[in-house]
Enzyme design. Sequence first.
Site: not given
Ligand code: GLU
Length: 427
Positions: A104, A218, A222
């Site tokens: 992340k 968001g 949605y």
């Molecule tokens: N940000 C999204 C999540 O928390 C998607 C992560 C991604 O597609 O790599 O799962």
Amino acid sequence: MAFNPFEMAQKQFDRVADQLNLSSSIRALLREPMREYAFTLPIRMDDGSMRVFKGYRVQHNDGRGPCKGGIRFAPNETIDTVRALATWMTWKCAVVDIPLGGGKGGIDCDTHELSMTEQERLCRAWVRALSSEVGPVQDVPAPDMNTRGYHMIWMLDEYEAIHRGKFPGFITGKPVGSGGSLGRTEATGYGVICTLNEACKTLGIDITKTRASIQGFGNVAYYACERYLKLGGKLICVSCWDNADKKSYCFKRESGVDIVELKKITNEHGEIDKVAAKGLGYEILPGDAWLEQDVDILVPAALENQINAETVNKIGKNVKIIAEGANGPTTPEADEVIKARGIYVIPDFLCNAGGVTCSYFEQVQCNMNYFWEKDEVLSKLDQKMSAAYHAVHQMHVDKGVYMRDAAYMIAIDRVAKACVARGWAMN
Ligand code: GLU
């Protein structure tokens, strides 16, 4: 004491590590990220001044494949939040059984204060800071809170300029036509409702007779609303942040929420116009009111730490299912209350795994250079999400454990096996 999401992620892990009797080396490996980066990003602002932002990337585990996870543009982002979210990504990819690890990223910034050109410079600077640490076979970013397809394509463009080639698998959530997959934007919200629909069937609940209240409006919320309404459910309440007042509000209408109508009075930051909503017959309620509604289903689809020791007792008395669209919305203290009340939880890293599952499909399509029809993407998504949901539910029944623990058991077991096979830990 301030809420620390990483302590929460470790607490959840330790609990299940005890139940699984994990060895000390597996525990030591999995309760910490493998690598983490924190750096400054000096940016020239449109008015000629300079500002220095903080950027992060945490790679929690890549035993099962390259790290995968979004990049958030979040005010007051901290390394501990990014650590927690990276850890949850590892479990998320494992529980849906896709060959990816967890990562992340984030930038401490407020998009309300940034023009598009300033955001572009931030995206490019983030990629330059990490250019040899991320990539299609190392760590693959994606959109998350306050980032979208256009941010991804700026990042891809910077990466390709540095590495001198075309590397569409570097990043996912790209716009359709620029290496993106049809269905990716809808995927997280749709996945939430896919697991909710399966849960209703399992529990003998007729979804067309249910009422729901959703926190957020968001991208995740949605499309979750859209799918839930399509399945015949009745949506009573949504909520969103109000930047002027620095707090959130709920928008409730007993006769049902019309998301298309609300979208028309929502600005580019996702804030619903309160005066216009009132004119359409919505009650404007305090931010926590979504929890208190007389509904069968709650969907937290905003931020972490929303159902906690202070708010958990507000949960309406008829609530039967909580489908966690957000990452980390429920704290371990709140879990105890929810468990005691017998509310069925579809845990976050299972419930909201539709986004990363579709990101995986995007990578596959990029690698083949052959893009699928939207129906094909969405039906593959449904299959993956339903299979993962049923595996977790079965574990919950077989072992008599809480749904969150069941999901953790499946995910941790898969990641631990991969790490042991590589010689990174011992059983
Ligand atoms: N940000 C999204 C999540 O928390 C998607 C992560 C991604 O597609 O790599 O799962």
